[in-house]
Design a protein around this motif. Sequence first.
Motif, short mmCIF file in Angstrom:
data_model
loop_
_atom_site.label_atom_id
_atom_site.label_comp_id
_atom_site.label_asym_id
_atom_site.label_seq_id
_atom_site.Cartn_x
_atom_site.Cartn_y
_atom_site.Cartn_z
N GLY A 32 26.93 17.85 48.82
CA GLY A 32 25.72 18.64 48.95
C GLY A 32 25.72 19.53 50.17
O GLY A 32 25.31 20.70 50.11
N VAL A 33 26.20 19.00 51.28
CA VAL A 33 26.27 19.79 52.52
C VAL A 33 27.25 20.95 52.34
O VAL A 33 26.96 22.09 52.71
CB VAL A 33 26.65 18.90 53.73
N GLY A 38 28.09 26.91 51.14
CA GLY A 38 28.76 27.88 50.29
C GLY A 38 30.24 27.61 50.13
O GLY A 38 31.00 28.50 49.73
N LEU A 39 30.67 26.39 50.43
CA LEU A 39 32.09 26.01 50.33
C LEU A 39 32.26 25.17 49.07
O LEU A 39 32.33 23.94 49.10
CB LEU A 39 32.52 25.25 51.59
N ASN A 40 32.32 25.86 47.95
CA ASN A 40 32.31 25.17 46.66
C ASN A 40 33.59 24.39 46.37
O ASN A 40 33.54 23.39 45.66
CB ASN A 40 32.02 26.18 45.54
N GLY A 41 34.73 24.82 46.91
CA GLY A 41 35.96 24.04 46.75
C GLY A 41 35.85 22.69 47.45
O GLY A 41 36.20 21.65 46.89
N CYS A 42 35.33 22.72 48.66
CA CYS A 42 35.13 21.47 49.41
C CYS A 42 34.07 20.60 48.73
O CYS A 42 34.22 19.38 48.66
CB CYS A 42 34.71 21.78 50.84
N ALA A 43 33.02 21.24 48.20
CA ALA A 43 31.97 20.50 47.49
C ALA A 43 32.56 19.82 46.26
O ALA A 43 32.26 18.65 45.98
CB ALA A 43 30.84 21.44 47.10
N LYS A 44 33.40 20.54 45.54
CA LYS A 44 34.00 19.97 44.33
C LYS A 44 34.96 18.82 44.69
O LYS A 44 34.97 17.79 44.01
CB LYS A 44 34.76 21.07 43.57
N TRP A 45 35.72 18.98 45.76
CA TRP A 45 36.66 17.92 46.16
C TRP A 45 35.90 16.66 46.59
O TRP A 45 36.24 15.56 46.17
CB TRP A 45 37.59 18.40 47.28
N VAL A 154 38.28 29.34 57.18
CA VAL A 154 37.56 28.27 56.49
C VAL A 154 37.43 28.61 55.00
O VAL A 154 37.61 27.74 54.14
CB VAL A 154 36.17 28.02 57.13
N LEU A 155 37.16 29.86 54.70
CA LEU A 155 37.07 30.27 53.29
C LEU A 155 38.41 30.13 52.58
O LEU A 155 38.47 29.73 51.41
CB LEU A 155 36.54 31.70 53.18
N MET A 156 39.50 30.44 53.27
CA MET A 156 40.83 30.26 52.68
C MET A 156 41.11 28.78 52.43
O MET A 156 41.66 28.41 51.40
CB MET A 156 41.90 30.87 53.60
#
Length: 166
Positions: A32-33, A38-45, A154-156
Motif C-alpha cells: 500500500g505504501v 507510485g512505485l507499482n513494481g515494488c507494490a506488486k512485488w 528509483v523509478l528504474m
Amino acid sequence: MATNVGKRVFENLNKQITDEMASAYTFLSMSGVFSDMGLNGCAKWTRSQFEEKIERSQKIFDHLLLRGAKVKLLPIPAPKHDWRAPLHIFEEVIRLEQRTTTAFAAMVDIAMSEKDHGTVNFVRWFVDKQVEKDAFATYLLDRLRKMQSTDLGVLMFDKELADKLP
C-alpha cells in the motif's frame, strides 16, 4: 486425535504461523505504501510476498493438522505503515527475511532434538527457500542503495522489479 508432534515443535510451528501472518500483513502494508508512492513494481512485488507468506502459514497449519495437532491461532499484531522511503521498506524486508530464516533453522534443530523426522523434512524445504529469499532481498536492497540517489534511479529500480514478476 493423538498428536504426533512434540510440545516444542508444536509451539514453534504454531508461533511460526502467527509470524508468517504478521509478515504477510507487513508486506501488504508495504504494498500500500509503495502504491501511494507510485512505485507499482515494488507494490506488486511486496503483494506477491504477502501472498507467499499466507501460503506458507497455510502449509504449516496443514502440516500440524496432518500430524494430529490442534492448532491454536494467536493474535496478529498490526503492521507498520509509515515508511518514508523505499530504502527503509527494503531494509525492513531484509529484517523480516532474516528473522524468518533464523526461526526455520531453529525449528529444524528443535525437530531433530525431538526426533520428529517428518517435521525436519517439512521445515528443511522452508530453510532452502529462505536462503534463496534472503539472497534475493539482499540483492534488491543493494541495487536500491546504488540507485536511490535520484528519482530516476528509483523509478528504474521499480521498473526492473516489475519486469521480474510474471
